[in-house]
Design a protein around this motif. Structure first.
Motif, short mmCIF file in Angstrom:
data_model
loop_
_atom_site.label_atom_id
_atom_site.label_comp_id
_atom_site.label_asym_id
_atom_site.label_seq_id
_atom_site.Cartn_x
_atom_site.Cartn_y
_atom_site.Cartn_z
N GLU A 108 0.63 -1.10 -0.20
CA GLU A 108 -0.10 -0.04 0.10
C GLU A 108 0.75 1.36 0.03
O GLU A 108 0.35 2.21 -0.26
CB GLU A 108 -0.90 0.17 1.22
CG GLU A 108 -0.42 0.25 2.43
CD GLU A 108 0.41 -1.14 3.00
OE1 GLU A 108 1.24 -1.06 4.03
OE2 GLU A 108 0.07 -2.19 2.74
N TYR A 112 -0.65 4.76 -1.27
CA TYR A 112 -0.95 5.85 -0.16
C TYR A 112 -0.49 7.00 -0.46
O TYR A 112 -1.06 8.03 -0.27
CB TYR A 112 -1.07 5.27 1.22
CG TYR A 112 -1.72 4.08 1.71
CD1 TYR A 112 -2.80 3.59 0.70
CD2 TYR A 112 -1.98 4.02 3.09
CE1 TYR A 112 -3.48 2.48 1.36
CE2 TYR A 112 -2.66 2.70 3.43
CZ TYR A 112 -3.49 2.12 2.68
OH TYR A 112 -4.32 1.24 3.15
N SER A 116 -2.30 10.55 -1.30
CA SER A 116 -2.14 11.99 -0.42
C SER A 116 -1.59 13.20 -1.30
O SER A 116 -2.11 14.22 -0.99
CB SER A 116 -1.10 11.29 0.72
OG SER A 116 -0.87 12.59 1.62
N PHE A 140 -10.62 1.86 0.02
CA PHE A 140 -9.89 3.07 0.50
C PHE A 140 -9.85 3.92 -0.79
O PHE A 140 -9.72 5.22 -0.78
CB PHE A 140 -8.22 2.57 0.63
CG PHE A 140 -7.29 3.55 0.65
CD1 PHE A 140 -7.20 4.39 1.79
CD2 PHE A 140 -6.23 4.00 -0.17
CE1 PHE A 140 -6.34 5.38 1.98
CE2 PHE A 140 -5.46 4.99 -0.31
CZ PHE A 140 -5.36 5.72 0.63
#
Length: 294
Positions: A108, A112, A116, A140
């Motif tokens: 991940e 991620y 972000s 997610f």
């Protein structure tokens, strides 16, 4: 390399002209004279002459509103300048954000990090979809209001899966495909179809330790530096033009698990940096090498 940069308004719409051509006298003069003759304002100018390859590379950012015409007319008029210099060139508009399709498997950290940076507008891109060979990150990704597609890959279904990925990429009007620790080897046909449009993060300092489990390879070899490499994908495994790299010093007390942990930090930083260079048209490829105007 020459660098000249001023920033009157960092958010102003701009055109980015990038090119390479055989090295000869007059390239910079021809480009700058063309822009100046139309009252164009160059806010950033970089160039580099490769003496070995005898090739010249140039990147200019131009305020769009300083020109009396749009990008299509720029292309038409500049083609007359480019032809006698045998320029391989393109011009892009900052108002048209690059559309980045992300592929991921089970790890991940890179996904991620990219989401972000996208959400905070640190990466000025659009993400039309995320594709994975596992369902793990569906909730997610969809929480970010990004479409998620599960495309399983098995030895028996690999060609069908990659046909589906290419279909999704085309439907999403993707500009670049990012393998954010997507742990599958793409087919040569797929690599050849999108030259310079597929970016991978490999968890080693290439060309050392290509292929699977590079941290284990590095540990077994007793290296003192580990690294990560952001590169364009080609049909030759882990051998495409390198965009960016970084390293971390280790020693004999570090375990394989330590190397993996350190490496994750390097991987996500190098991938984000390499992607930013790409979407800002700072990477010019020549053969299996790149010129990166940072």
């Amino acid at each position: 390399m020459f660098l000249f940069k001023i920033s009157p308004v960092s958010t102003a719409r701009r055109y980015t002209l990038s090119l390479s051509c055989p090295d000869r006298v007059g390239v910079v003069a021809a480009v700058s004279t063309f822009v100046a003759s139309h009252q164009g304002w160059i806010t950033e100018a970089q160039n580099h002459a490769d003496q070995t390859a005898q090739r010249f590379f140039l990147r200019h950012e131009i305020l769009a509103d300083s020109l009396p015409f749009g990008i299509d007319e720029f292309r038409r008029q500049f083609a007359v300048i480019a032809q006698p210099f045998q320029m391989d060139w393109k011009i892009t508009d900052s108002a048209q954000k690059k559309r980045v399709v992300i592929l991921v498997s089970k790890l991940e950290h890179c996904l991620y990090d990219l989401l972000s940076r996208w959400q905070s507008q640190e990466l000025d891109i659009e993400i039309p979809c995320v594709i994975s060979n596992h369902e793990k990150f569906r909730k997610f990704v969809e929480w970010h209001d990004i479409p998620f597609y599960h495309v399983p890959v098995t030895p028996e279904t690999k060609q069908t899966a990659y046909d589906k990925i290419q279909y999704l990429f085309t439907e999403a009007q993707g500009d670049v495909m990012v393998l954010a620790r997507y742990m599958q080897i793409l087919t040569p046909e797929m690599c050849d179809r999108y030259p310079g449009q597929i970016i991978n993060i490999h968890h080693s300092f290439l060309p050392s330790f290509i292929g699977a489990k590079p941290y284990h390879q590095a540990y077994d070899r007793g290296v003192k530096l580990i690294g990560a490499t952001c590169h364009y994908v080609t049909s030759e495994l882990d051998a495409g033009p390198i965009i960016d790299q970084d390293v971390n010093r280790i020693d004999h007390t570090d375990s394989v698990e330590d190397l993996v942990r350190y490496g994750k930090d390097i991987e996500k930083t190098v991938l984000a940096r390499g992607l930013r260079y790409h979407v800002e048209d700072r990477v010019l490829r020549h053969g299996n090498k790149t010129v990166v105007f940072r």
